[in-house]
Design an enzyme around this catalytic site. Structure first.
Site, PDB file in Angstrom:
ATOM      1  N   SER A 171      -9.563   2.112   2.609  1.00 48.77           N
ATOM      2  CA  SER A 171      -8.661   2.855   1.767  1.00 48.77           C
ATOM      3  C   SER A 171      -7.592   2.002   1.083  1.00 48.77           C
ATOM      4  O   SER A 171      -6.934   2.487   0.170  1.00 48.77           O
ATOM      5  CB  SER A 171      -7.959   3.925   2.617  1.00 48.77           C
ATOM      6  OG  SER A 171      -7.171   3.316   3.622  1.00 48.77           O
ATOM      7  N   LYS A 180       0.865  -1.183   0.000  1.00 46.97           N
ATOM      8  CA  LYS A 180       0.000   0.000   0.000  1.00 46.97           C
ATOM      9  C   LYS A 180       0.897   1.227   0.000  1.00 46.97           C
ATOM     10  O   LYS A 180       1.889   1.273   0.732  1.00 46.97           O
ATOM     11  CB  LYS A 180      -0.890  -0.021   1.250  1.00 46.97           C
ATOM     12  CG  LYS A 180      -1.852   1.156   1.351  1.00 46.97           C
ATOM     13  CD  LYS A 180      -2.761   1.031   2.574  1.00 46.97           C
ATOM     14  CE  LYS A 180      -3.784   2.142   2.655  1.00 46.97           C
ATOM     15  NZ  LYS A 180      -4.697   2.001   3.810  1.00 46.97           N
ATOM     16  N   SER A 206      -9.874  -0.244   6.958  1.00 45.29           N
ATOM     17  CA  SER A 206      -9.309  -0.229   5.599  1.00 45.29           C
ATOM     18  C   SER A 206      -8.569  -1.469   5.131  1.00 45.29           C
ATOM     19  O   SER A 206      -8.150  -1.520   3.979  1.00 45.29           O
ATOM     20  CB  SER A 206      -8.391   0.974   5.431  1.00 45.29           C
ATOM     21  OG  SER A 206      -9.175   2.113   5.229  1.00 45.29           O
TER      22      SER A 206
END
Ligand code: GLN
Length: 508
Positions: free
Chosen positions: A155, A80, A179
Site C-alpha cells: 500500500s 506515507k 506494504s
C-alpha cells in the site's frame, strides 16, 4: 528528462554536495517541488505545501552554516499519508478523512524532522493501507515510473513511486503484510520493515495493530540504514514499543545494532560463514520463472561473496494468506469503528437518527475494499465464529512464527527468497477477481505474522506488461532485532551489483 537527484548516488553523496555548498537546501527544495509538480501524472503526492517544506529547509540550512549538520540534514523525503502530520493533510487515502488535519506529528515524522530532513509532503497510499497495488486510494491509482500503465505496488505505492522516480531520496512507509517490501520490489528500490516494536506506531493511523510496523524506503541499503537509525527507538506513547538502547554497558532494554556500521573491509569473501536459508515453499507453483531466475542469480552473487545456500522448509507458508486475511480484517474492523461521523471523519448530509447517520457516513466515506474487510472482520469476530476463524487464525500464526524460529535455531542466519510472485501487474488487472490481489502477498505476510524484520533490494528485471522489463526484488528475512545484519548483507550485495542504481528511463 533527467531529474535533479539523478546526479547523486545516495544520501551520503547529496550530503556532501550540501556541505560543500554546491547547492543550498533551499535551492534543492525549490527544484524538487518544481519536479514534483512536473511529475503530477504519477499521482504519487496527495499534499504538497511549499511554505512548510521551505521552512524546514531553512532550519537545515542554518545547521549546515553553523557546522552542526547531521547525517540526514537537508535530505529531501516525504511521508506515507498514513502518518499524521502537522500542517499537511492526513487522509489515510480515504474519503473518510478527506479534510482531516492532525494537531501533531507521528513519532516517526517527528524523529525525521529532528534529524533535520526536509519533508516535501504526503504520499498516496491504499485506503487505510489495505491493498497491494495502490489502486484503492481515494485519489486514484499511482503509476509506476518504470511503466506508467502498471502499479507501483502497495500500500505504500506513493512512497515507492516518488523514490523510484527520483523526486525524493527517501520515504516512510508502513508494512502490515508487505506494504514496504512489496512496493519497493515492484518499483526497483529498497525497503525495510524492522522487527515489530522497533519503530513507534504512535501517530500511524491504525490498520491491524498487531501487524502494523513503520519502515523506510530509499535507493540503497546504506540509505535505509541512515533512515532506520533515525526512526527506531523506544516511545512511551506506543504500548508495543520495545525498550531498546544503543550499546551502553548495563543499560536496560535490548541492545539495538548500529545499522550504519557496515563491514566495508577490502575482503573478497565478506559474507564467509553466512548461511542463507532458502525456503522450498517460496519457489513452488505460482512463482514466475523470470522472477525465480533473477532471485537465483542474486543468490549466486551472494555465494560468490562467501555465503552458503541452505535449503530449508517453512511448512506453514501457504496458511499465511488465510490466517492474515482473518486477523488483519478483524483488527481493522475494530480500529475503524472510531470513524463514526461523530468523533472523526466524513459526515453524511441527510440522515434520520444517530445510527442512520453513522451507517450512511461510513458507507459514503469508506471505499469498497475497506468495507469488504470491515465486514469480514466483523464476521470472524462475531459470536459463534470467533473460535472457528479468529482463534484458529491465531493458532496458525503461532505455527508460522515457530517455522521461522526452527530455521533460525540451527539451519540459517538469514532467509531469502522473492518478495512477490510476479513483477508489477497492469493497473486495473487485479480488480476482476476479489482475492487475486491477496494471493500476491504470499511471501510477505508471514514475516508480519511472526513480527520479524524484512528487507527488499532490487536484484534484476523480468518482462512484465507488454514485455516491458520491470524490477524484481530480493527479500531478506532476519531473526528478531537482526536488521543490522540484513542491512549489512544487502550493502555487500550492492557493492558488487548495480541493480539499485538503475533508473527508470535508463536502459535495463
Ligand atoms: N496487501 C496487504 C493487505 O492488503 C498488506 C498491506 C500492508 O502491508 N499495509 O492487507
Amino acid at each position: 528528462m533527467a531529474l535533479f537527484l539523478d546526479q547523486y548516488a545516495d544520501i551520503i553523496a547529496l550530503r556532501q554536495a550540501l556541505d560543500n555548498k554546491q547547492i543550498s537546501v533551499k535551492e534543492l527544495t525549490q527544484t524538487l517541488l518544481g519536479e514534483i509538480k512536473h511529475h503530477a501524472n504519477l499521482n504519487a503526492f496527495v499534499d504538497v505545501q511549499a511554505d512548510l517544506s521551505l521552512a524546514q529547509a531553512e532550519i537545515a540550512e542554518q545547521s549546515i552554516a553553523c557546522g552542526q549538520a547531521g547525517a540526514l540534514t537537508g535530505i529531501p523525503l516525504a511521508h506515507k499519508d498514513i502518518f499524521v502530520t502537522e500542517g499537511w493533510r492526513t487522509t489515510a487515502g480515504s474519503r473518510m478523512l478527506a479534510d482531516y488535519r492532525s494537531p501533531f506529528d507521528a513519532t516517526v515524522v517527528q524523529a525525521l524532522l529532528k534529524a533535520q530532513t526536509v519533508s516535501l509532503g504526503k504520499l498516496s497510499c491504499d485506503e487505510f493501507a489495505m491493498g497491494s497495488g495502490n489502486e484503492h486510494a481515494a485519489t486514484g491509482p499511482v503509476r509506476n515510473p518504470w511503466d506508467l500503465d502498471v502499479v507501483p505496488g502497495g500500500s505504500s505505492g506513493g512512497s515507492a513511486a516518488a523514490v523510484a522516480a527520483g523526486l525524493v531520496l527517501g520515504a516512510t512507509g508502513t508494512d502490515t503484510g508487505g506494504s514496504v517490501r512489496q512496493p519497493a520490489a515492484l518499483s526497483g528500490i529498497c525497503g525495510i520493515k524492522p522487527t515489530y516494536g522497533v519503530a513507534s506506531r504512535f501517530g500511524m493511523i491504525a490498520y491491524a495493530s498487531s501487524l502494523d510496523q513503520a519502515g523506510v524506503m530509499a535507493r540503497s541499503a546504506a540509505d535505509l540504514a541512515l533512515l532506520l537509525d533515525a526512526i527506531s527507538g523506544f516511545d512511551p506513547r506506543d504500548a508495543t514499543s520495545i525498550e531498546t538502547c544503543r550499546a551502553v554497558a548495563n543499560a536496560p532494554g535490548r541492545i539495538l545494532s548500529d545499522y550504519t556500521r557496515f563491514n566495508n573491509r577490502n575482503n573478497t569473501q565478506p559474507l564467509a560463514g553466512l548461511r542463507i536459508g532458502v525456503p522450498n515453499e517460496y519457489f513452488g507453483d505460482g512463482l514466475n520463472n523470470d522472477v525465480a531466475q533473477a532471485i537465483d542469480q542474486a543468490l549466486v552473487v551472494l555465494e560468490s561473496l562467501g555465503a552458503k545456500r541452505v535449503s530449508i522448509s517453512l511448512p506453514n507458508t501457504a496458511l499465511s494468506i488465510p490466517a492474515y486475511y482473518v486477523i488483519a480484517p478483524a483488527e481493522a474492523s475494530s480500529n475503524l469503528a472510531r470513524y463514526d461521523a461523530v468523533r472523526y471523519g466524513h459526515r453524511t448530509e441527510t440522515y434520520t437518527d444517530l445510527a442512520d447517520m453513522s451507517a450512511r457516513s461510513r458507507t459514503e466515506g469508506f471505499g469498497e475494499e475497506v468495507r469488504k474487510r470491515i465486514m469480514i472482520g466483523t464476521y470472524v469476530l462475531s459470536h459463534g465464529y470467533y473460535d472457528a476463524y479468529y482463534l484458529q487464525a491465531q493458532r496458525v500464526r503461532r505455527l508460522i512464527a515457530q517455522d521461522f524460529q526452527r530455521a533460525f535455531a540451527d539451519q540459517c542466519d538469514v532467509i531469502m527468497g522473492p518478495v512477490t510472485p510476479t513483477v508489477a501487474p497492469a493497473i486495473g488487472s487485479l480488480s476482476t477477481d476479489p482475492t487475486a490481489e491477496w494471493l500476491g502477498d504470499i511471501y510477505t505476510l508471514s514475516v508480519n505474522l511472526a513480527g520479524l524484520p524484512g528487507l527488499s533490494v532490487p536484484c534484476g528485471f523480468a518482462p512484465g506488461h507488454r514485455s516491458q522489463p520491470l524490477p524484481v526484488g530480493l527479500q531478506m528475512i532476519g531473526n528478531y532485532f537482526d536488521e543490522g545484519r540484513l542491512l549489512a548483507v544487502a550493502h555487500q550485495f550492492q557493492l558488487v551489483t548495480d541493480w539499485h542504481q538503475r533508473r527508470p528511463g535508463a536502459p535495463t
